[in-house]
Scaffold this motif. Structure first.
Motif, PDB file in Angstrom:
ATOM      1  N   LYS A  33      12.683 -15.630 -10.163  1.00 34.21           N
ATOM      2  CA  LYS A  33      12.147 -16.020 -11.466  1.00 34.21           C
ATOM      3  C   LYS A  33      12.032 -14.814 -12.402  1.00 34.21           C
ATOM      4  O   LYS A  33      12.336 -14.910 -13.596  1.00 34.21           O
ATOM      5  N   GLU A  34      11.582 -13.680 -11.858  1.00 32.36           N
ATOM      6  CA  GLU A  34      11.467 -12.477 -12.685  1.00 32.36           C
ATOM      7  C   GLU A  34      12.829 -12.020 -13.167  1.00 32.36           C
ATOM      8  O   GLU A  34      13.002 -11.619 -14.322  1.00 32.36           O
ATOM      9  N   ASP A  36      15.513 -13.923 -13.569  1.00 30.23           N
ATOM     10  CA  ASP A  36      15.959 -14.887 -14.572  1.00 30.23           C
ATOM     11  C   ASP A  36      15.318 -14.602 -15.925  1.00 30.23           C
ATOM     12  O   ASP A  36      15.984 -14.645 -16.966  1.00 30.23           O
ATOM     13  N   GLN A  37      14.012 -14.316 -15.910  1.00 27.72           N
ATOM     14  CA  GLN A  37      13.310 -14.045 -17.160  1.00 27.72           C
ATOM     15  C   GLN A  37      13.828 -12.771 -17.822  1.00 27.72           C
ATOM     16  O   GLN A  37      13.984 -12.722 -19.046  1.00 27.72           O
ATOM     17  N   SER A  38      14.119 -11.762 -17.018  1.00 25.30           N
ATOM     18  CA  SER A  38      14.684 -10.528 -17.571  1.00 25.30           C
ATOM     19  C   SER A  38      16.031 -10.807 -18.222  1.00 25.30           C
ATOM     20  O   SER A  38      16.333 -10.303 -19.312  1.00 25.30           O
ATOM     21  N   ILE A  40      17.109 -13.631 -19.503  1.00 27.55           N
ATOM     22  CA  ILE A  40      16.904 -14.384 -20.750  1.00 27.55           C
ATOM     23  C   ILE A  40      16.368 -13.467 -21.845  1.00 27.55           C
ATOM     24  O   ILE A  40      16.776 -13.559 -23.008  1.00 27.55           O
ATOM     25  N   THR A  41      15.476 -12.556 -21.486  1.00 28.29           N
ATOM     26  CA  THR A  41      14.925 -11.611 -22.463  1.00 28.29           C
ATOM     27  C   THR A  41      16.004 -10.675 -22.991  1.00 28.29           C
ATOM     28  O   THR A  41      16.063 -10.391 -24.199  1.00 28.29           O
ATOM     29  N   LYS A  44      18.013 -12.642 -25.423  1.00 29.80           N
ATOM     30  CA  LYS A  44      17.234 -12.829 -26.647  1.00 29.80           C
ATOM     31  C   LYS A  44      17.295 -11.602 -27.538  1.00 29.80           C
ATOM     32  O   LYS A  44      17.403 -11.714 -28.770  1.00 29.80           O
ATOM     33  N   ASP A  65      13.679 -20.476 -18.912  1.00 30.30           N
ATOM     34  CA  ASP A  65      12.330 -19.921 -18.903  1.00 30.30           C
ATOM     35  C   ASP A  65      11.306 -21.044 -18.889  1.00 30.30           C
ATOM     36  O   ASP A  65      11.648 -22.217 -18.642  1.00 30.30           O
ATOM     37  N   SER A  66      10.050 -20.730 -19.152  1.00 33.97           N
ATOM     38  CA  SER A  66       8.985 -21.729 -19.061  1.00 33.97           C
ATOM     39  C   SER A  66       9.115 -22.836 -20.100  1.00 33.97           C
ATOM     40  O   SER A  66       8.517 -23.903 -19.958  1.00 33.97           O
ATOM     41  N   ASN A  98      16.184 -27.427 -24.396  1.00 32.22           N
ATOM     42  CA  ASN A  98      14.881 -26.956 -23.936  1.00 32.22           C
ATOM     43  C   ASN A  98      13.815 -28.027 -24.150  1.00 32.22           C
ATOM     44  O   ASN A  98      14.127 -29.168 -24.482  1.00 32.22           O
TER      45      ASN A  98
END
Length: 229
Positions: A33-34, A36-38, A40-41, A44, A65-66, A98
């Motif tokens: 999850k971390e 994946d979030q990195s 996506i960030t 972005k 993401d969430s 989303n």
């Protein structure tokens, strides 16, 4: 614990799964999850180099993401054109929506991001997918006066010019009802009628685009509609 996380990140990048305890499996899942979030960030922020690195290391390209936002949608929301292009070339799914029912084409169309709209159309984005108001990408683009987006959708995609949203409005109705009657909306109305907009489709009360144009004193738009009858 930190050492375990590092080890599990290494396993992840090698495409492995932990065979150990439930604790290790939980840490591994949190690490995914971390990562994946990195990813996506980075998308972005338009950090295409890091995006490519993580793709090469096996990160899930359509991870969310969430808010249910993918990397390619996150890049779109920040108009990171090169990152969007790279993600499309790598196989990102443009049609994923989303939690707000936005996807790449819907968001870019509504915001007037013409370069990303072109990329999405060229990549085969589904023009039938609708936003939270039940509208295609064409409708908010017409409402907001994005002439280039409207033209691109009408000329280079299979978007339905007469799609009716949840408010019972077509792109033509929104251009008249919510537009300002100015030159951009005049051009959009002309484009819509030139590409087959049905001027007889009215709102829920049956009021047509021409009747709304006359009521709003949009004389130029009224003339366009009269000439197209």
């Amino acid at each position: 614990m930190y050492r375990v996380i590092i080890i599990l990140f290494g396993l992840l990048l090698l495409g492995c799964q932990p065979d150990g305890s439930e604790e290790e499996k939980t840490i591994f899942q949190e690490g995914v999850k971390e990562l994946d979030q990195s990813f996506i960030t980075y998308a972005k922020n338009g950090n295409t180099e890091k995006v490519l690195q993580l793709l090469q290391q096996g990160v899930a390209i359509n991870a969310v993401d969430s808010d249910g936002t993918t990397a390619v949608l996150a890049a779109t929301q920040n108009n990171q054109i090169e990152t969007v292009k790279v993600l499309i070339e790598a196989g990102a799914d443009l049609d994923v929506q989303n939690d707000h029912l936005d996807n790449v084409l819907l968001y870019a169309g509504a915001e007037g991001m013409i370069e990303i709209v072109k990329l999405a159309i060229d990549a085969g984005a589904d023009t039938t997918i609708t936003n939270r108001f039940g509208g295609t990408a064409l409708i908010p683009a017409a409402e907001r006066g994005h002439v280039d987006v409207v033209k691109e959708l009408l000329v280079h995609s299979d978007v339905d010019v007469n799609h009716i949203n949840n408010l019972h409005w077509t792109a033509l109705l929104e251009a008249v009802l919510l537009g300002d009657g100015g030159t951009s909306h005049q051009e959009i109305v002309q484009l819509l009628v030139d590409h087959g907009a049905d001027m007889t489709i009215g709102d829920r009360e049956g009021v047509t685009p021409l009747e709304h144009a006359i009521k709003n004193d949009y004389s130029e738009i009224a003339e366009i509609l009269k000439a197209a009858e």
